[in-house]
Design a protein around this motif. Structure first.
Motif, PDB file in Angstrom:
ATOM      1  N   GLY A   1       0.813  -1.211   0.000  1.00  0.00           N
ATOM      2  CA  GLY A   1       0.000   0.000   0.000  1.00  0.00           C
ATOM      3  C   GLY A   1       0.845   1.259   0.000  1.00  0.00           C
ATOM      4  O   GLY A   1       0.537   2.241  -0.694  1.00  0.00           O
ATOM      5  N   VAL A   2       1.928   1.247   0.776  1.00  0.00           N
ATOM      6  CA  VAL A   2       2.852   2.390   0.762  1.00  0.00           C
ATOM      7  C   VAL A   2       3.598   2.461  -0.566  1.00  0.00           C
ATOM      8  O   VAL A   2       3.824   3.544  -1.108  1.00  0.00           O
ATOM      9  N   ARG A   3       3.949   1.289  -1.097  1.00  0.00           N
ATOM     10  CA  ARG A   3       4.684   1.241  -2.374  1.00  0.00           C
ATOM     11  C   ARG A   3       3.875   1.855  -3.508  1.00  0.00           C
ATOM     12  O   ARG A   3       4.420   2.551  -4.381  1.00  0.00           O
ATOM     13  N   ASN A   4       2.574   1.629  -3.519  1.00  0.00           N
ATOM     14  CA  ASN A   4       1.713   2.125  -4.591  1.00  0.00           C
ATOM     15  C   ASN A   4       1.101   3.488  -4.291  1.00  0.00           C
ATOM     16  O   ASN A   4       0.352   4.012  -5.119  1.00  0.00           O
ATOM     17  N   ASP A   5       1.411   4.045  -3.142  1.00  0.00           N
ATOM     18  CA  ASP A   5       0.897   5.370  -2.814  1.00  0.00           C
ATOM     19  C   ASP A   5       1.564   6.405  -3.724  1.00  0.00           C
ATOM     20  O   ASP A   5       2.790   6.417  -3.863  1.00  0.00           O
ATOM     21  N   PRO A   6       0.790   7.294  -4.359  1.00  0.00           N
ATOM     22  CA  PRO A   6       1.407   8.298  -5.250  1.00  0.00           C
ATOM     23  C   PRO A   6       2.454   9.160  -4.561  1.00  0.00           C
ATOM     24  O   PRO A   6       3.383   9.648  -5.216  1.00  0.00           O
ATOM     25  N   ALA A   7       2.328   9.349  -3.247  1.00  0.00           N
ATOM     26  CA  ALA A   7       3.292  10.191  -2.540  1.00  0.00           C
ATOM     27  C   ALA A   7       4.646   9.514  -2.385  1.00  0.00           C
ATOM     28  O   ALA A   7       5.661  10.197  -2.179  1.00  0.00           O
ATOM     29  N   TYR A   8       4.687   8.163  -2.469  1.00  0.00           N
ATOM     30  CA  TYR A   8       5.932   7.429  -2.253  1.00  0.00           C
ATOM     31  C   TYR A   8       6.285   6.520  -3.429  1.00  0.00           C
ATOM     32  O   TYR A   8       7.313   5.842  -3.381  1.00  0.00           O
ATOM     33  N   LYS A   9       5.468   6.514  -4.476  1.00  0.00           N
ATOM     34  CA  LYS A   9       5.695   5.588  -5.579  1.00  0.00           C
ATOM     35  C   LYS A   9       7.016   5.846  -6.276  1.00  0.00           C
ATOM     36  O   LYS A   9       7.728   4.904  -6.669  1.00  0.00           O
ATOM     37  N   ASP A  10       7.379   7.109  -6.454  1.00  0.00           N
ATOM     38  CA  ASP A  10       8.616   7.435  -7.167  1.00  0.00           C
ATOM     39  C   ASP A  10       9.867   7.206  -6.318  1.00  0.00           C
ATOM     40  O   ASP A  10      10.979   7.240  -6.851  1.00  0.00           O
ATOM     41  N   VAL A  11       9.690   6.985  -5.033  1.00  0.00           N
ATOM     42  CA  VAL A  11      10.844   6.783  -4.150  1.00  0.00           C
ATOM     43  C   VAL A  11      11.340   5.348  -4.226  1.00  0.00           C
ATOM     44  O   VAL A  11      12.548   5.089  -4.166  1.00  0.00           O
ATOM     45  N   PHE A  12      10.416   4.390  -4.400  1.00  0.00           N
ATOM     46  CA  PHE A  12      10.778   2.972  -4.393  1.00  0.00           C
ATOM     47  C   PHE A  12      11.435   2.576  -5.706  1.00  0.00           C
ATOM     48  O   PHE A  12      11.070   3.052  -6.786  1.00  0.00           O
ATOM     49  N   ILE A  13      12.411   1.678  -5.601  1.00  0.00           N
ATOM     50  CA  ILE A  13      13.045   1.084  -6.772  1.00  0.00           C
ATOM     51  C   ILE A  13      12.416  -0.267  -7.102  1.00  0.00           C
ATOM     52  O   ILE A  13      12.284  -0.632  -8.268  1.00  0.00           O
ATOM     53  N   SER A  14      12.015  -1.022  -6.083  1.00  0.00           N
ATOM     54  CA  SER A  14      11.378  -2.319  -6.273  1.00  0.00           C
ATOM     55  C   SER A  14      10.360  -2.526  -5.165  1.00  0.00           C
ATOM     56  O   SER A  14      10.271  -1.722  -4.214  1.00  0.00           O
ATOM     57  N   ASP A  15       9.579  -3.609  -5.273  1.00  0.00           N
ATOM     58  CA  ASP A  15       8.571  -3.906  -4.265  1.00  0.00           C
ATOM     59  C   ASP A  15       9.224  -4.295  -2.942  1.00  0.00           C
ATOM     60  O   ASP A  15      10.341  -4.841  -2.920  1.00  0.00           O
ATOM     61  N   PRO A  16       8.534  -4.027  -1.828  1.00  0.00           N
ATOM     62  CA  PRO A  16       9.069  -4.441  -0.519  1.00  0.00           C
ATOM     63  C   PRO A  16       9.232  -5.960  -0.444  1.00  0.00           C
ATOM     64  O   PRO A  16       8.500  -6.716  -1.091  1.00  0.00           O
ATOM     65  N   VAL A  17      10.195  -6.378   0.338  1.00  0.00           N
ATOM     66  CA  VAL A  17      10.515  -7.800   0.481  1.00  0.00           C
ATOM     67  C   VAL A  17      10.289  -8.214   1.925  1.00  0.00           C
ATOM     68  O   VAL A  17      10.803  -7.561   2.848  1.00  0.00           O
ATOM     69  N   LEU A  18       9.506  -9.288   2.133  1.00  0.00           N
ATOM     70  CA  LEU A  18       9.297  -9.855   3.461  1.00  0.00           C
ATOM     71  C   LEU A  18      10.186 -11.084   3.603  1.00  0.00           C
ATOM     72  O   LEU A  18      10.109 -12.013   2.780  1.00  0.00           O
ATOM     73  N   LEU A  19      11.003 -11.093   4.623  1.00  0.00           N
ATOM     74  CA  LEU A  19      11.988 -12.159   4.805  1.00  0.00           C
ATOM     75  C   LEU A  19      11.483 -13.292   5.676  1.00  0.00           C
ATOM     76  O   LEU A  19      12.236 -14.220   5.974  1.00  0.00           O
ATOM     77  N   GLY A  20      10.220 -13.230   6.105  1.00  0.00           N
ATOM     78  CA  GLY A  20       9.677 -14.289   6.952  1.00  0.00           C
ATOM     79  C   GLY A  20       9.965 -14.048   8.417  1.00  0.00           C
ATOM     80  O   GLY A  20      10.160 -12.921   8.866  1.00  0.00           O
ATOM     81  N   VAL A  21      10.016 -15.142   9.169  1.00  0.00           N
ATOM     82  CA  VAL A  21      10.302 -15.075  10.606  1.00  0.00           C
ATOM     83  C   VAL A  21      11.808 -15.050  10.791  1.00  0.00           C
ATOM     84  O   VAL A  21      12.503 -16.000  10.431  1.00  0.00           O
ATOM     85  N   ASP A  22      12.317 -13.988  11.366  1.00  0.00           N
ATOM     86  CA  ASP A  22      13.764 -13.838  11.513  1.00  0.00           C
ATOM     87  C   ASP A  22      14.257 -14.310  12.874  1.00  0.00           C
ATOM     88  O   ASP A  22      15.339 -14.884  12.975  1.00  0.00           O
ATOM     89  N   ASN A  23      13.455 -14.085  13.924  1.00  0.00           N
ATOM     90  CA  ASN A  23      13.935 -14.416  15.264  1.00  0.00           C
ATOM     91  C   ASN A  23      12.735 -14.617  16.186  1.00  0.00           C
ATOM     92  O   ASN A  23      11.688 -13.975  16.024  1.00  0.00           O
ATOM     93  N   ILE A  24      12.905 -15.535  17.146  1.00  0.00           N
ATOM     94  CA  ILE A  24      11.890 -15.773  18.171  1.00  0.00           C
ATOM     95  C   ILE A  24      12.585 -15.722  19.525  1.00  0.00           C
ATOM     96  O   ILE A  24      13.534 -16.475  19.763  1.00  0.00           O
ATOM     97  N   LYS A  25      12.111 -14.833  20.370  1.00  0.00           N
ATOM     98  CA  LYS A  25      12.681 -14.699  21.705  1.00  0.00           C
ATOM     99  C   LYS A  25      11.559 -14.390  22.676  1.00  0.00           C
ATOM    100  O   LYS A  25      10.913 -13.353  22.579  1.00  0.00           O
ATOM    101  N   GLY A  26      11.338 -15.311  23.620  1.00  0.00           N
ATOM    102  CA  GLY A  26      10.200 -15.168  24.507  1.00  0.00           C
ATOM    103  C   GLY A  26       8.926 -15.289  23.696  1.00  0.00           C
ATOM    104  O   GLY A  26       8.737 -16.233  22.922  1.00  0.00           O
ATOM    105  N   SER A  27       8.026 -14.341  23.835  1.00  0.00           N
ATOM    106  CA  SER A  27       6.813 -14.303  23.017  1.00  0.00           C
ATOM    107  C   SER A  27       6.970 -13.347  21.841  1.00  0.00           C
ATOM    108  O   SER A  27       5.999 -13.040  21.157  1.00  0.00           O
ATOM    109  N   GLN A  28       8.170 -12.891  21.598  1.00  0.00           N
ATOM    110  CA  GLN A  28       8.439 -11.936  20.534  1.00  0.00           C
ATOM    111  C   GLN A  28       8.864 -12.651  19.269  1.00  0.00           C
ATOM    112  O   GLN A  28       9.818 -13.436  19.269  1.00  0.00           O
ATOM    113  N   VAL A  29       8.159 -12.380  18.184  1.00  0.00           N
ATOM    114  CA  VAL A  29       8.493 -12.933  16.873  1.00  0.00           C
ATOM    115  C   VAL A  29       8.806 -11.756  15.945  1.00  0.00           C
ATOM    116  O   VAL A  29       7.995 -10.845  15.801  1.00  0.00           O
TER     117      VAL A  29
END
Length: 330
Positions: A222-250
């Motif tokens: 949604g931010v990537r396709n927003d006209p206010a920020y569309k020209d700033v991005f070079i490519s689509d955002p990338v989600l790397l999945g679950v990076d770390n689990i500590k306690g109840s924090q993911v």
């Protein structure tokens, strides 16, 4: 009474007449033999200086017409000024070597003295020489330009000026740092090509990872396709999945690839929308000191001795019924 004065002239064969004749001969010899050589050398040196200035001036003018970058133009001007100053000094030195013997100076003692003085000056000014050599490499290799955000010698800021001897950097709080070029061993250019911002989103362990990833992807796009920020991005955002689990924090990292040094506004807007989206879907932030057991979530507290004590989940604890400022019941 009258006084009479008589003027006496040197005898035709006296020592004064011989001295006058020698002086007259020396003047004629200097005028006919030495002076033309000095004049030719001076004129030739002047022509060479004019040619050198014309060439460097032409280079700057060509760069002004064909270069759209002000930083590149500043680089060319710095290099041409160095070439011009060095060339003029070399031409004057060669002209002096030609003129001094004509005036009766012996070059051997001068050159010997200059060699000893040059060694002493070289030892004393070797840092300046290193500054200039490193400055030439910085300009030639285009490591950074005026206006770039860089990290030099442990200092981060915007490059305000660049010369052969030093680089001036303006920090975010307005502090101006002057860094000798010899101390610049590693260059981190933060405004070259593109920038990557990573947002580490902390979500409670109870939330489904698939639902969290889908929500984060929707918000980031949604931010990537927003006209206010569309020209700033070079490519689509990338989600790397679950990076770390500590306690109840993911931790779910979200990477935003934007134009150089233009990631900050997009990153702030993405974080704002993620916060709102998580609240709307009832997803709590994680706590590294909270773990899940057979009876539900509990919080781990560390005592002074280092042992862990299980306490009630702080999110379900009742509010304090004692006013901490007055000690009265609430």
């Amino acid at each position: 009474m009258y006084m009479h004065f008589a003027l006496s002239f040197p005898a035709p064969g006296g020592p004064l007449s011989r001295l006058d004749a020698k002086f007259f001969n020396d003047v004629l010899d200097f005028a006919y033999r030495v002076l033309p050589k000095i004049a030719v050398t001076a004129v030739f040196a002047w022509i060479m200086v004019r040619v050198l200035k014309a060439i460097t001036h032409r280079i700057v003018r060509v760069t002004e017409r064909h270069s759209a970058s002000g930083a590149r133009l500043a680089q060319v001007r710095t290099l041409t000024s160095v070439i011009r100053a060095t060339g003029i000094g070399f031409i004057v030195f060669l002209a002096a070597l030609e003129v001094l013997p004509l005036l009766g100076f012996k070059l051997e003692p001068l050159l010997a003295s200059a060699g000893v003085a040059g060694v002493a000056i070289g030892l004393a000014a070797q840092t300046i020489v290193k500054d200039c050599l490193n400055g030439v490499l910085i300009l030639v290799e285009d490591q950074y330009n005026v206006g770039d955000k860089v990290r030099l010698a442990g200092l981060t800021g915007i490059v305000e000026s660049l010369s052969l001897r030093k680089t001036t950097v303006r920090d975010g709080d307005g502090t101006l740092y002057v860094i000798p070029n010899s101390q610049i061993t590693t260059v981190a250019n933060l405004t070259r090509d593109y920038s990557v911002a990573t947002i580490n989103v902390s979500v409670d362990f109870s939330a489904s990872p698939d639902e969290v990833l889908a929500l984060l992807k929707e918000v980031a796009l949604g931010v990537r396709n927003d006209p206010a920020y569309k020209d700033v991005f070079i490519s689509d955002p990338v989600l790397l999945g679950v990076d770390n689990i500590k306690g109840s924090q993911v931790i779910y990292p979200v990477q935003l690839k934007t134009k150089a040094d233009q990631q900050w506004a997009a990153m702030r807007e993405t974080q704002r929308r993620i916060r709102i989206a998580l609240a709307e879907h009832g997803m709590l932030p994680g706590d590294p000191l909270r773990v899940y057991g057979s009876k539900g979530p509990t919080s781990l507290q560390i005592t002074e001795a280092g042992s862990k004590v299980v306490a009630i989940d702080p999110t379900t604890a009742k509010p304090n019924e004692i006013n901490p400022f007055t000690g009265e019941g609430m």
